[in-house]
Design a protein around this motif. Structure first.
Motif, PDB file in Angstrom:
ATOM      1  N   SER A  32     -51.248 -20.846  -0.545  1.00 15.50           N
ATOM      2  CA  SER A  32     -52.035 -21.809  -1.315  1.00 15.50           C
ATOM      3  C   SER A  32     -51.222 -22.373  -2.477  1.00 15.50           C
ATOM      4  N   GLY A  33     -50.408 -21.523  -3.119  1.00 19.80           N
ATOM      5  CA  GLY A  33     -49.567 -22.015  -4.205  1.00 19.80           C
ATOM      6  C   GLY A  33     -48.564 -23.051  -3.726  1.00 19.80           C
ATOM      7  N   VAL A  34     -47.945 -22.806  -2.580  1.00 20.13           N
ATOM      8  CA  VAL A  34     -46.992 -23.771  -2.032  1.00 20.13           C
ATOM      9  C   VAL A  34     -47.698 -25.068  -1.648  1.00 20.13           C
ATOM     10  N   LEU A  73     -42.380 -18.236  -4.728  1.00 18.49           N
ATOM     11  CA  LEU A  73     -41.018 -18.500  -5.190  1.00 18.49           C
ATOM     12  C   LEU A  73     -40.224 -17.213  -5.342  1.00 18.49           C
ATOM     13  N   THR A  74     -40.886 -16.137  -5.755  1.00 17.77           N
ATOM     14  CA  THR A  74     -40.203 -14.857  -5.878  1.00 17.77           C
ATOM     15  C   THR A  74     -39.714 -14.372  -4.520  1.00 17.77           C
ATOM     16  N   ILE A  75     -40.571 -14.479  -3.513  1.00 20.57           N
ATOM     17  CA  ILE A  75     -40.202 -14.027  -2.165  1.00 20.57           C
ATOM     18  C   ILE A  75     -39.102 -14.907  -1.584  1.00 20.57           C
ATOM     19  N   LEU A  76     -39.295 -16.205  -1.651  1.00 17.56           N
ATOM     20  CA  LEU A  76     -38.329 -17.120  -1.042  1.00 17.56           C
ATOM     21  C   LEU A  76     -37.020 -17.147  -1.824  1.00 17.56           C
ATOM     22  N   ARG A  86     -38.000 -22.139 -12.591  1.00 15.56           N
ATOM     23  CA  ARG A  86     -39.346 -22.470 -12.114  1.00 15.56           C
ATOM     24  C   ARG A  86     -40.304 -21.300 -12.337  1.00 15.56           C
ATOM     25  N   LEU A  87     -39.810 -20.090 -12.119  1.00 13.44           N
ATOM     26  CA  LEU A  87     -40.648 -18.917 -12.376  1.00 13.44           C
ATOM     27  C   LEU A  87     -41.024 -18.812 -13.846  1.00 13.44           C
ATOM     28  N   GLU A  88     -40.080 -19.154 -14.723  1.00 11.46           N
ATOM     29  CA  GLU A  88     -40.363 -19.111 -16.160  1.00 11.46           C
ATOM     30  C   GLU A  88     -41.517 -20.041 -16.517  1.00 11.46           C
ATOM     31  N   TYR A 111     -53.177 -22.308  -9.330  1.00 12.01           N
ATOM     32  CA  TYR A 111     -52.355 -21.760  -8.264  1.00 12.01           C
ATOM     33  C   TYR A 111     -51.051 -21.153  -8.777  1.00 12.01           C
ATOM     34  N   GLY A 112     -50.958 -20.943 -10.082  1.00  9.30           N
ATOM     35  CA  GLY A 112     -49.731 -20.402 -10.642  1.00  9.30           C
ATOM     36  C   GLY A 112     -49.328 -19.060 -10.073  1.00  9.30           C
ATOM     37  N   PRO A 113     -50.232 -18.049 -10.039  1.00  9.58           N
ATOM     38  CA  PRO A 113     -49.845 -16.734  -9.503  1.00  9.58           C
ATOM     39  C   PRO A 113     -49.367 -16.797  -8.056  1.00  9.58           C
ATOM     40  N   GLY A 114     -50.065 -17.591  -7.228  1.00 13.48           N
ATOM     41  CA  GLY A 114     -49.656 -17.700  -5.828  1.00 13.48           C
ATOM     42  C   GLY A 114     -48.299 -18.364  -5.675  1.00 13.48           C
ATOM     43  N   LEU A 115     -48.066 -19.441  -6.425  1.00 15.70           N
ATOM     44  CA  LEU A 115     -46.771 -20.116  -6.348  1.00 15.70           C
ATOM     45  C   LEU A 115     -45.670 -19.218  -6.893  1.00 15.70           C
TER      46      LEU A 115
END
Length: 423
Positions: free
Chosen positions: A264-266, A363-366, A391-393, A355-359
């Motif tokens: 959902s985040g993506v 991003l962490t996984i990818l 982006r994570l920041e 959707y911040g937590p999902g994204l």
């Protein structure tokens, strides 16, 4: 999320959204950075407004393509080469003879009102050697830059003072007209072009899983029309937005293990691209510089097919190197800077929509598997996406400071969270 969204082909209108699906499986953490519920979104920036976002990149494309910048680059290079050689030998015994012969060759290569003596300052003649060569290189390039930029307009001015203005307006109108036609073409043929490149309609299970996610994200971002969903069986973990479509690779679903929140985040990130018309802006920029991009593509194709034909390969590089130089060192860097900002904007909008937590998870996984060091012109200056860590920041929730080695971001995804089964 991938580079395909920088070249996504383009189609007609998207269907309207119905009632927002029930919020029973909504991603958690729907708060802004200030800790408040997101404010109502402004009307989506669709249509011509998206064409004005990249003013610097579009201006560079217009000037480079329609004001003969590749030809000017070629002139500067030739002036620097001839000026450097002339300056190098000018202080030797053979200098006058060599310079006179190079003057004849130069007049054959460039039948312009300029001679070798114009490319070298007087001080280079007694100096010669490396000093003379450096002075000649600089003076030759600068002199040919002056001729390439000013000579056409001074010639027109001598005939009629209004001719330079008319020519400038004509070039601008030509560039914008071709860009408009190209954008219209991209809008009309998007669906067909996407299917030719591997996209397809979603299956029933894929639609049941992904369509509600798209509808919910579009509704949260204030859109009254949502993009159409297409699937691609490519195993690369990627999703990208066209003018009227969002394309999801099966590889993305598999890489994220069908985690509803991460996917959902993506999807929300891509809906933000759709909302701001980023694919439309890309088509507009490509349309403005269409003649140069066409030559650039031909140069790459010819070089690939001429690997074993040394003469043909050398000919392509000699004739089209200035076009390649203009695209890679002027147009693409200025546009890549804009696309990196667009990525951060899409991330921020997805975060504000909840959707911040999902994204962040996605991003962490990818990022662990696909985001490496950025070394060289292509990976650093021409990169269309910011570094994953930056982006994570941006996506960090207020009051949370994840550790650099992962900390709480290492999520156990468990079994697949959707009704889609792996092939």
């Amino acid at each position: 999320m991938g580079d395909k969204e920088r070249s996504a082909p383009l189609d007609d209108s998207a269907p309207s959204i119905g009632t927002e699906p029930p919020p029973d499986d909504e991603p958690q953490g729907r708060v802004s950075r200030a800790g408040h519920a997101p404010k109502p979104q402004r009307p989506p920036r669709r249509g011509t407004s998206g064409l004005l976002d990249n003013a610097i990149g579009n201006g560079a494309a217009l000037i480079a393509t329609w004001f003969n910048i590749p030809f000017v680059v070629l002139l500067v290079a030739l002036g620097a080469i001839f000026g450097g050689i002339g300056g190098l030998v000018s202080g030797t015994i053979a200098g006058p003879g060599v310079v006179s012969r190079f003057d004849m060759v130069f007049s054959l290569v460039l039948p312009m009102p300029v001679s070798m003596s114009d490319l070298m300052p007087n001080v280079s003649f007694p100096a010669g050697g490396m000093v003379g060569g450096l002075i000649g290189t600089f003076k030759g390039g600068l002199k040919m830059l002056e001729f390439g930029v000013l000579l056409p307009y001074s010639s027109m001015w001598s005939q009629d003072p209004l001719l330079p203005l008319g020519a400038t307006l004509g070039q601008i109108v030509s560039g914008l007209s071709i860009a408009s036609v190209y954008v219209l073409y991209c809008r009309v043929v998007e669906a067909g072009r996407l299917r030719v490149t591997g996209a397809r309609r979603p299956s029933r299970r894929e639609a049941e899983f992904l369509e509600p996610i798209i509808a919910r994200a579009a509704a949260r971002m204030g859109l009254d029309r949502r993009p159409r969903l297409l699937m691609d069986d490519d195993r690369e973990p990627n999703a990208y937005a066209g003018i009227h479509h969002i394309i999801v690779n099966r590889g993305l679903l598999e890489a994220l293990r069908y985690d509803t929140e991460a996917i959902s985040g993506v999807i929300a990130h891509e809906v933000a691209h759709y909302k701001h018309g980023d694919a439309l802006g890309l088509a507009w920029n490509r349309g403005i510089a269409w003649p140069l991009y066409l030559l650039y593509e031909l140069a790459h194709r010819w070089q690939a097919s001429a690997v074993y034909w040394t003469v043909l390969l050398a000919l392509v590089r000699v004739l089209l190197w200035s076009v390649i130089f203009t695209i890679r060192f002027l147009i693409m860097p200025l546009n890549s800077r804009h696309w990196r900002r667009s990525e951060l904007r899409a991330d921020a909008e997805a975060r504000e929509a909840g959707y911040g937590p999902g994204l962040y998870t996605a991003l962490t996984i990818l990022g662990k598997n696909f985001d490496g060091a950025r070394n060289g012109w292509d990976q650093s200056i021409l990169a269309t996406h910011p570094a994953t860590e930056l982006r994570l920041e941006l996506l960090e929730e207020p009051g949370r400071t994840p550790t650099l080695e992962g900390g709480s971001t290492d999520v156990d995804h468990g079994p697949p969270a959707s009704r889609i089964l792996k092939d």
